[in-house]
Design an enzyme around this catalytic site. Sequence first.
Site, PDB file in Angstrom:
ATOM      1  N   TYR A 102      -0.874  -0.951  10.264  1.00 24.08           N
ATOM      2  CA  TYR A 102      -1.111  -1.202   8.838  1.00 24.08           C
ATOM      3  C   TYR A 102       0.106  -0.810   8.001  1.00 24.08           C
ATOM      4  CZ  TYR A 102      -3.537  -1.119   4.286  1.00 24.08           C
ATOM      5  OH  TYR A 102      -3.924  -1.336   2.977  1.00 24.08           O
ATOM      6  N   SER A 141       0.848  -1.192   0.000  1.00 28.13           N
ATOM      7  CA  SER A 141       0.000   0.000   0.000  1.00 28.13           C
ATOM      8  C   SER A 141       0.881   1.238   0.000  1.00 28.13           C
ATOM      9  CB  SER A 141      -0.864   0.015   1.265  1.00 28.13           C
ATOM     10  OG  SER A 141      -1.427   1.303   1.459  1.00 28.13           O
TER      11      SER A 141
HETATM   12  N1  LIG Z   1      -8.920  -0.270  -0.748  1.00 30.52           N
HETATM   13  C1  LIG Z   1      -7.803   0.456  -0.679  1.00 30.52           C
HETATM   14  O1  LIG Z   1      -7.847   1.687  -0.677  1.00 30.52           O
HETATM   15  C2  LIG Z   1      -6.474  -0.236  -0.627  1.00 30.52           C
HETATM   16  C3  LIG Z   1      -5.307   0.515  -0.870  1.00 30.52           C
HETATM   17  C4  LIG Z   1      -4.068  -0.111  -0.805  1.00 30.52           C
HETATM   18  C5  LIG Z   1      -4.001  -1.463  -0.499  1.00 30.52           C
HETATM   19  N2  LIG Z   1      -5.144  -2.160  -0.261  1.00 30.52           N
HETATM   20  C6  LIG Z   1      -5.025  -3.577   0.063  1.00 30.52           C
HETATM   21  O2  LIG Z   1      -5.685  -4.334  -0.931  1.00 30.52           O
HETATM   22  C7  LIG Z   1      -6.176  -5.550  -0.360  1.00 30.52           C
HETATM   23  C8  LIG Z   1      -7.657  -5.701  -0.682  1.00 30.52           C
HETATM   24  O3  LIG Z   1      -8.324  -4.601  -0.151  1.00 30.52           O
HETATM   25  P1  LIG Z   1      -9.850  -4.272  -0.457  1.00 30.52           P
HETATM   26  O4  LIG Z   1      -9.961  -2.805  -0.390  1.00 30.52           O
HETATM   27  O5  LIG Z   1     -10.313  -5.010  -1.628  1.00 30.52           O
HETATM   28  O6  LIG Z   1     -10.461  -4.834   0.902  1.00 30.52           O
HETATM   29  P2  LIG Z   1     -11.749  -5.722   1.227  1.00 30.52           P
HETATM   30  O7  LIG Z   1     -11.964  -5.568   2.691  1.00 30.52           O
HETATM   31  O8  LIG Z   1     -12.854  -5.386   0.287  1.00 30.52           O
HETATM   32  O9  LIG Z   1     -11.218  -7.178   0.901  1.00 30.52           O
HETATM   33  C9  LIG Z   1     -10.302  -7.837   1.723  1.00 30.52           C
HETATM   34  C10 LIG Z   1     -10.525  -9.335   1.557  1.00 30.52           C
HETATM   35  O10 LIG Z   1      -9.580 -10.038   2.374  1.00 30.52           O
HETATM   36  C11 LIG Z   1     -10.275 -11.073   3.042  1.00 30.52           C
HETATM   37  N3  LIG Z   1      -9.589 -11.420   4.280  1.00 30.52           N
HETATM   38  C12 LIG Z   1      -9.453 -10.663   5.403  1.00 30.52           C
HETATM   39  N4  LIG Z   1      -8.797 -11.358   6.344  1.00 30.52           N
HETATM   40  C13 LIG Z   1      -8.503 -12.576   5.811  1.00 30.52           C
HETATM   41  C14 LIG Z   1      -7.856 -13.736   6.294  1.00 30.52           C
HETATM   42  N5  LIG Z   1      -7.351 -13.791   7.548  1.00 30.52           N
HETATM   43  N6  LIG Z   1      -7.744 -14.812   5.469  1.00 30.52           N
HETATM   44  C15 LIG Z   1      -8.248 -14.767   4.214  1.00 30.52           C
HETATM   45  N7  LIG Z   1      -8.883 -13.701   3.699  1.00 30.52           N
HETATM   46  C16 LIG Z   1      -9.008 -12.623   4.495  1.00 30.52           C
HETATM   47  C17 LIG Z   1     -11.666 -10.504   3.308  1.00 30.52           C
HETATM   48  O11 LIG Z   1     -12.604 -11.514   3.585  1.00 30.52           O
HETATM   49  C18 LIG Z   1     -11.935  -9.767   2.000  1.00 30.52           C
HETATM   50  O12 LIG Z   1     -12.490 -10.619   1.016  1.00 30.52           O
HETATM   51  C19 LIG Z   1      -5.853  -5.466   1.119  1.00 30.52           C
HETATM   52  O13 LIG Z   1      -4.635  -6.157   1.365  1.00 30.52           O
HETATM   53  C20 LIG Z   1      -5.659  -3.989   1.357  1.00 30.52           C
HETATM   54  O14 LIG Z   1      -4.842  -3.734   2.463  1.00 30.52           O
HETATM   55  C21 LIG Z   1      -6.374  -1.577  -0.328  1.00 30.52           C
END
Ligand SMILES: NC(=O)c1ccc[n+]([C@@H]2O[C@H](COP(=O)([O-])OP(=O)(O)OC[C@H]3O[C@@H](n4cnc5c(N)ncnc54)[C@H](O)[C@@H]3O)[C@@H](O)[C@H]2O)c1
Length: 257
Positions: free
Chosen positions: A164, A149
């Site tokens: 985080y 991220s």
């Molecule tokens: N949305 C943003 O702005 C953003 C920015 C940078 C990075 N990210 C990263 O991208 C990734 C996806 O984010 P998103 O926004 O789609 O989030 P989201 O919350 O929509 O999806 C996260 C997914 O991870 C799964 N998950 C959580 N804990 C878990 C575990 N212990 N085992 C297996 N699965 C698990 C959840 O069930 C969910 O399906 C994350 O790693 C997040 O940190 C997101």
Amino acid sequence: MSTTQRTAVITGATSEKGIGATTAHRFAREGWAVVILDLDGEKSSQVARSIAEEHGVPAFGHAVDVSDEASVATARDAVAAESAAGNLPPVGAVVNIAGITSPVPFLETTLELWHKVMDVNATGTYLVTKAFLPEMIDQGWGRIVNMSSVSAQRGGGVFGKVPYSSAKAAVLGFTKALARELGPTGVTVNAVTPGAVDTNIRVGSTPEQEAAIADSVPVGRTATTEEVAAAITFLASEDSSYLTGVTLDINGGSHMH
Ligand SMILES: NC(=O)c1ccc[n+]([C@@H]2O[C@H](COP(=O)([O-])OP(=O)(O)OC[C@H]3O[C@@H](n4cnc5c(N)ncnc54)[C@H](O)[C@@H]3O)[C@@H](O)[C@H]2O)c1
């Protein structure tokens, strides 16, 4: 062997507006077989079924808690059994997307919260990669794409705070060190560092906070999940063969090196 004869294992891919599900669809659209691994096994199977129907590729879903070694081993064995039964081609890519964030200020964090955020984001990446890597080394070809991220690079500044940023920075160190070690094997290891993406991960974020996040980005908006998925599938493609240890920014200009 083309990617159409390979399986992409994608974690964290069932969330409705999430990056993982969009990425899984995009892999399938590009001809990959896909494995969906997420906390809820039934939901993972459902997403896999809908991908198989929509794109006509083999797809399989299974429950996993990426932070739990036994759970990861069970998921890996289930994928291997599907492969052995001729239902899936060999694993060619591991895409570690499962993650959680936390906006709790540092002095209000607990050790439990610290461990939880580190365990899912960093240890989960370690465990899932380790479980599926031997198969890719045996084939002499593989792609590992890890989700970091912009928070790792800027010290937060979007939503997630110290645990985080720390966990996502660990993912970058992991990516680079593993890329170096795997250099001669044909397996590349890269990371993506999105800025704010339009998903539901920022639990509790108000419309005002979301507007402020968008305003702070030079391009004036958050990223779509498709824009992140496009970068990830590129890093899993044949075309990215000379990229390893790379951190690919997808941040609308919110962080420039
Ligand atoms: N949305 C943003 O702005 C953003 C920015 C940078 C990075 N990210 C990263 O991208 C990734 C996806 O984010 P998103 O926004 O789609 O989030 P989201 O919350 O929509 O999806 C996260 C997914 O991870 C799964 N998950 C959580 N804990 C878990 C575990 N212990 N085992 C297996 N699965 C698990 C959840 O069930 C969910 O399906 C994350 O790693 C997040 O940190 C997101």
